[in-house]
Design a protein around this motif. Structure first.
Motif, PDB file in Angstrom:
ATOM      1  N   ARG A 117       0.817  -1.218   0.000  1.00 14.22           N
ATOM      2  CA  ARG A 117       0.000   0.000   0.000  1.00 14.22           C
ATOM      3  C   ARG A 117       0.851   1.268   0.000  1.00 14.22           C
ATOM      4  NH1 ARG A 117      -3.519  -2.227   4.972  1.00 14.22           N
ATOM      5  NH2 ARG A 117      -1.376  -2.562   5.638  1.00 14.22           N
ATOM      6  N   ILE A 118       2.163   1.099   0.177  1.00 12.96           N
ATOM      7  CA  ILE A 118       3.081   2.234   0.138  1.00 12.96           C
ATOM      8  C   ILE A 118       3.531   2.443  -1.308  1.00 12.96           C
ATOM      9  CG2 ILE A 118       5.311   3.126   0.918  1.00 12.96           C
ATOM     10  CD1 ILE A 118       4.991   1.380   3.419  1.00 12.96           C
ATOM     11  N   PRO A 119       3.256   3.604  -1.906  1.00 12.40           N
ATOM     12  CA  PRO A 119       3.664   3.834  -3.290  1.00 12.40           C
ATOM     13  C   PRO A 119       5.193   3.792  -3.436  1.00 12.40           C
ATOM     14  CG  PRO A 119       2.058   5.476  -2.584  1.00 12.40           C
ATOM     15  CD  PRO A 119       2.505   4.746  -1.344  1.00 12.40           C
ATOM     16  N   GLN A 120       5.665   2.941  -4.308  1.00 13.98           N
ATOM     17  CA  GLN A 120       7.075   2.821  -4.616  1.00 13.98           C
ATOM     18  C   GLN A 120       7.220   2.325  -6.050  1.00 13.98           C
ATOM     19  OE1 GLN A 120      10.285   3.219  -2.381  1.00 13.98           O
ATOM     20  NE2 GLN A 120       8.650   4.723  -2.125  1.00 13.98           N
ATOM     21  N   ARG A 196       9.986   9.082  -6.378  1.00 12.61           N
ATOM     22  CA  ARG A 196       9.738   7.657  -6.117  1.00 12.61           C
ATOM     23  C   ARG A 196       8.610   7.447  -5.107  1.00 12.61           C
ATOM     24  NH1 ARG A 196      13.798   4.787  -5.608  1.00 12.61           N
ATOM     25  NH2 ARG A 196      12.960   3.162  -4.264  1.00 12.61           N
ATOM     26  N   ASP A 197       8.392   8.427  -4.244  1.00 10.92           N
ATOM     27  CA  ASP A 197       7.333   8.320  -3.241  1.00 10.92           C
ATOM     28  C   ASP A 197       5.992   8.829  -3.760  1.00 10.92           C
ATOM     29  OD1 ASP A 197       9.179   7.344  -1.320  1.00 10.92           O
ATOM     30  OD2 ASP A 197       9.792   9.389  -0.846  1.00 10.92           O
ATOM     31  N   GLU A 198       5.974   9.273  -5.013  1.00  9.67           N
ATOM     32  CA  GLU A 198       4.764   9.861  -5.584  1.00  9.67           C
ATOM     33  C   GLU A 198       4.251   9.080  -6.785  1.00  9.67           C
ATOM     34  OE1 GLU A 198       6.104  13.766  -6.485  1.00  9.67           O
ATOM     35  OE2 GLU A 198       6.557  14.284  -4.402  1.00  9.67           O
ATOM     36  N   VAL A 199       4.818   7.882  -7.016  1.00  8.30           N
ATOM     37  CA  VAL A 199       4.379   7.100  -8.170  1.00  8.30           C
ATOM     38  C   VAL A 199       2.937   6.653  -7.978  1.00  8.30           C
ATOM     39  CG1 VAL A 199       6.679   6.269  -8.789  1.00  8.30           C
ATOM     40  CG2 VAL A 199       5.314   4.977  -7.145  1.00  8.30           C
ATOM     41  N   ARG A 200       2.278   6.460  -9.069  1.00 11.86           N
ATOM     42  CA  ARG A 200       0.888   6.011  -9.041  1.00 11.86           C
ATOM     43  C   ARG A 200       0.881   4.537  -8.651  1.00 11.86           C
ATOM     44  NH1 ARG A 200      -3.084   4.295 -12.669  1.00 11.86           N
ATOM     45  NH2 ARG A 200      -5.101   5.331 -12.437  1.00 11.86           N
ATOM     46  N   ASN A 201       0.152   4.200  -7.590  1.00 13.82           N
ATOM     47  CA  ASN A 201       0.158   2.838  -7.053  1.00 13.82           C
ATOM     48  C   ASN A 201      -1.007   2.057  -7.648  1.00 13.82           C
ATOM     49  OD1 ASN A 201       1.136   0.723  -5.584  1.00 13.82           O
ATOM     50  ND2 ASN A 201       0.438   1.464  -3.595  1.00 13.82           N
TER      51      ASN A 201
END
Length: 379
Positions: A117-120, A196-201
């Motif tokens: 659930r953490i966007p990476q 990298r922390d803002e990529v679409r998950n």
């Protein structure tokens, strides 16, 4: 590194202007320029990666790769190459043919327990079997080609110096994002590092994957990508992870449910280099403009429905295999500083993992050596 965007546009393939363009030769002047101090930076990074692995070993009591530690799925399929125009009929794509392939979906960081659930950034590694041609010395005894993809088109670890600086910051402050960001915001490449922390998950099966770095492409220089091309895959692009309702293994779960009922298909596309200033090889932190330098399709990958999370496959890959772009054809040589770093760091990471787990590295020569079920035996 930019955030993911809708990957389902078509490449401008086969038009006459693409055939006649002046593409950069892979061994031409200025393609590769090794900066001073790079060897020292690379050795430092190798030590840092081992330090990260040691920390994960202490936590999980098992050693994993320094990056892409979390397996999301493993599937077998087929690579299909058709008739191509001369500028695309390069290396292993020179003649029509079919090749068995195995693909591993992963999450980029080195923690195998990282919450989905953490966007990476997400990764996809591919091993191609029965490839003919002159191989690099380390891989000349096995006729396979290793290929790497990432869900972001630009690489935040853009060269050896940047890699050393960023990994050092992550080791020191990775547990405190606020403090880490304070240090990242003091850098000129802040947006690249924070992206990298803002990529679409979203669903991995709908995600376009990129090489990020440049490679030799027969006579030329290119980057490459994989584009999900079936209508079923495209429809999944709108399905994003909800951190409030989905479980922490949602990406693996989605993949397993998808492959239980559906085939998948990808277009393998290449983007050829025409301008070294606008399309840098040594600095991987800049995506090449796809409007100026269109993606061109060279092959298809077809994956039949199957179980994408067979425990024996996962264990075999993680404990005995590694993916390394320096294992393969000289005509697909990795180029630039980030790839020269991989030539040293990947073997160092693998050696540490084998030593800590007491598992030998296995260089397979047939897709049948990867288990389809049961137990990992005979290694």
């Amino acid at each position: 590194m930019s955030t993911d965007r809708n990957p389902n546009g078509a490449a401008a393939n086969g038009t006459s202007d693409l055939i006649s363009r002046n593409y950069i030769k892979w061994n031409g002047p200025g393609v590769e320029k090794t900066p001073p101090g790079e060897e020292e930076d690379i050795r430092a990074v190798a030590n840092m990666i081992n330090k990260i692995q040691a920390a994960q070993l202490n936590h999980h009591r098992h050693c994993y790769g320094g990056t892409h530690a979390r397996t999301q799925g493993l599937v077998k399929g087929e690579l299909i190459v058709g008739d191509l125009p001369p500028h695309l009929a390069q290396s292993m794509f020179a003649n029509p043919g079919k090749y068995p392939v195995v693909l591993r979906y992963s999450t980029e960081p080195g923690d195998p327990a990282l919450d989905d659930r953490i966007p990476q950034p997400r990764g996809l590694g591919m091993k191609i079997f029965h490839v003919a041609g002159e191989m690099f010395d380390e891989g000349k005894s096995f006729d396979t080609q290793d290929i790497e993809f990432n869900s972001t088109p630009a690489l935040d670890l853009a060269d050896a110096k940047t890699t050393k600086e960023i990994i050092d910051l992550r080791i020191k402050y990775g547990g405190n994002q606020k403090e880490l960001y304070q240090h990242l915001e003091a850098r000129k490449d802040t947006l690249l590092q924070k992206a990298r922390d803002e990529v679409r998950n979203t669903h991995i099966e709908s995600t376009r994957m990129y090489s990020q770095t440049a490679y030799r492409f027969g006579d030329y220089v290119a980057k490459y990508c994989l584009v999900p091309s079936s209508e079923t895959q495209k429809k999944l692009y709108d399905e994003e992870v909800d951190p409030n309702s989905h479980p922490d293994n949602i990406l693996s779960d989605w993949l397993q449910k998808y492959y239980a009922d559906n085939d998948a298909e990808y277009l393998w596309q290449f983007q050829l280099c025409e301008d070294l200033e606008d399309q840098p090889v040594e600095y991987a932190g800049k995506a090449w403009d796809s409007e100026k330098y269109p993606w061109q399709t060279v092959a298809r990958i077809v994956i039949p429905k199957q179980d994408s999370f067979i425990p024996a496959r996962k264990t075999f890959w993680e404990d005995h295999m590694r993916l390394d772009p320096w294992h393969g054809l000289k005509s697909l040589q990795p180029l630039g500083g980030a790839n020269r770093l991989r030539k040293v760091v990947y073997p160092a990471s693998s050696a540490f993992r084998r030593k800590m787990n007491g598992r030998p590295e296995v260089h397979i020569t047939s897709i049948d050596q990867i288990p389809d079920g049961g137990y990992v035996t005979g290694v």
